[in-house]
Design a protein around this motif. Sequence first.
Motif, PDB file in Angstrom:
ATOM      1  N   ALA A 157       0.767  -1.152  -0.069  1.00  0.00           N
ATOM      2  CA  ALA A 157      -0.070  -0.140   0.171  1.00  0.00           C
ATOM      3  C   ALA A 157       0.974   1.297  -0.063  1.00  0.00           C
ATOM      4  N   ALA A 158       1.957   1.178   0.744  1.00  0.00           N
ATOM      5  CA  ALA A 158       2.899   2.296   1.013  1.00  0.00           C
ATOM      6  C   ALA A 158       3.445   2.625  -0.549  1.00  0.00           C
ATOM      7  N   LEU A 159       3.862   1.476  -1.053  1.00  0.00           N
ATOM      8  CA  LEU A 159       4.659   1.759  -2.608  1.00  0.00           C
ATOM      9  C   LEU A 159       3.606   2.050  -3.451  1.00  0.00           C
ATOM     10  N   GLN A 160       2.307   1.764  -3.218  1.00  0.00           N
ATOM     11  CA  GLN A 160       1.104   2.299  -4.265  1.00  0.00           C
ATOM     12  C   GLN A 160       1.014   3.828  -4.181  1.00  0.00           C
ATOM     13  N   ALA A 161       0.838   4.211  -2.843  1.00  0.00           N
ATOM     14  CA  ALA A 161       0.246   5.714  -2.536  1.00  0.00           C
ATOM     15  C   ALA A 161       1.353   6.524  -2.283  1.00  0.00           C
ATOM     16  N   CYS A 162       2.555   6.332  -1.995  1.00  0.00           N
ATOM     17  CA  CYS A 162       3.736   7.291  -1.598  1.00  0.00           C
ATOM     18  C   CYS A 162       4.878   7.285  -2.974  1.00  0.00           C
ATOM     19  N   GLY A 163       4.491   6.737  -3.749  1.00  0.00           N
ATOM     20  CA  GLY A 163       5.629   6.689  -4.855  1.00  0.00           C
ATOM     21  C   GLY A 163       5.661   7.894  -5.715  1.00  0.00           C
ATOM     22  N   GLU A 164       4.497   8.568  -5.832  1.00  0.00           N
ATOM     23  CA  GLU A 164       4.515   9.984  -6.597  1.00  0.00           C
ATOM     24  C   GLU A 164       4.435  11.236  -5.662  1.00  0.00           C
ATOM     25  N   ALA A 165       4.580  12.623  -6.290  1.00  0.00           N
ATOM     26  CA  ALA A 165       4.538  13.696  -5.351  1.00  0.00           C
ATOM     27  C   ALA A 165       3.243  13.766  -4.837  1.00  0.00           C
TER      28      ALA A 165
END
Length: 493
Positions: A157-165
């Motif tokens: 979930a973190a990689l999905q949500a926090c990868g972009e600005a």
Amino acid sequence: MVRETIRFWRQGRAVEVSGFHPRTTLLDYLRLQERRVGTKEGCAEGDCGACTVALGHVSGGRVHYEPVNACILLLGQIDGAELVTVEDLAAGGELHPVQSAMVDAHGSQCGFCTPGIVMSLFTLYHEGERPLSRESVNDALAGNLCRCTGYRPIVDAALQACGEAPNDTFVANIEQNVQGLTTLEDGQDIFVGNETRFFAAPASEDSLAALYAQHPDATLVAGCTDVGLWITKGMAEIEKIIWLGRVTGLDRIEETSDMLGIGATVTHVEAHPSLARIDPDLGELMRRFGSWQVRASGTVGGNIANGSPIGDLTPALIALGSELELRHSGATRTMPLESFFIAYRKQDRVPGEFVRRVSVPKLKGNEVFRAYKISKRFDEDISAAMGAFKFTLDGRRIAEARVAFGGMAATPKRALDTERALVGLSLDEPSTWGEAMAAIARDYQPLDDHRSSAAYRATVARNLVFKALSETASGETRATRIIGQRDALQAAE
């Protein structure tokens, strides 16, 4: 001017609170006063992360968010900050991106720890480095325990949500929040209570010195990562609290070509980059220092003044030859850092005197540094032993040595016999290293406790002497380390 209230930014408006008990924690305020019960109490000692909330401060024209443990943070410590809890994330009937990702990845199981995990992901969403790695996510979540052991979907979930600005309502409202937080900066001293029971937050060193001289029985707090446990676990009835977080100047980092000066209230997060530039082992040590929540609150000065024999940073600073500066009223004095520690929880500090800053020498071209944290768990664990070494080389021989350990005595302590045995050793003759390894037994007589046996500590310390010599001789760490390999860290720079 003295202000008798604390003020903070909450949901787009200023909140002012007065008349609170000095020991009131932020968690109790949220649950008992605001009735915002999304923030949970799990451990009440800053370990599990169920109580995680975010605090925002203005820097560089925007609000920077950091996670904190509300269970051990005092209410008064949020003065001047923006407070964000899990209830504040969803907007307009839609979940925040990190909440949506947790749903999509099935990251919530029993749900008790989920609010704290979501808040850690919220801070990662705003402050994480891009591109985002799985290792960075694991570091960010090290202070959040999932008792259902469902970490993989949480990391997904973190990689999905926090990868972009970041692109949420907090970004959309940045100008309003920056302006609101700026209006709270009044430079006033804070004093809530009376002469026998108070929470105070001086705004200058002079105010702090005068107040502490008047109330030498008061308890100083910076991050409250240790004193908070006195309150929640020890049930200590602390009546006078002086918070150092508003004192101008104690939060400065000053750097020259050969010295790093760290003010007493500089947090571990703030100190990390500067320390890592001195040596990669310091950077790795700081990465494993508690959790992100602890590093965001805890301070370098607090870690020293606490006087704990198992503090990780102090042995490293002693090995580097650091000096400590203290102030009492209008007078200051300096001393070698190792001289500050007299006995268990006893320091060379007179009533009313406080730690002002620590000066850390940078390494010279012929100096080598190594630091090793030994603990049962990799993340968020107190050391069984922590060893630090600085060798000054003359070619392939050791001309000078400074060695310090934590967890081996009642105080952080230099290994003077070992240092003498190291001088003159050749890095090319391992067969001559035995005396230096044996000397460690004369320097320390460790105790048995729940973290380790005395025999284990003694063996580990002896082995760390050999390890430091081996790494210095070869210049490589791939054969001696599973994690924190200097070869990889230096290649990435």
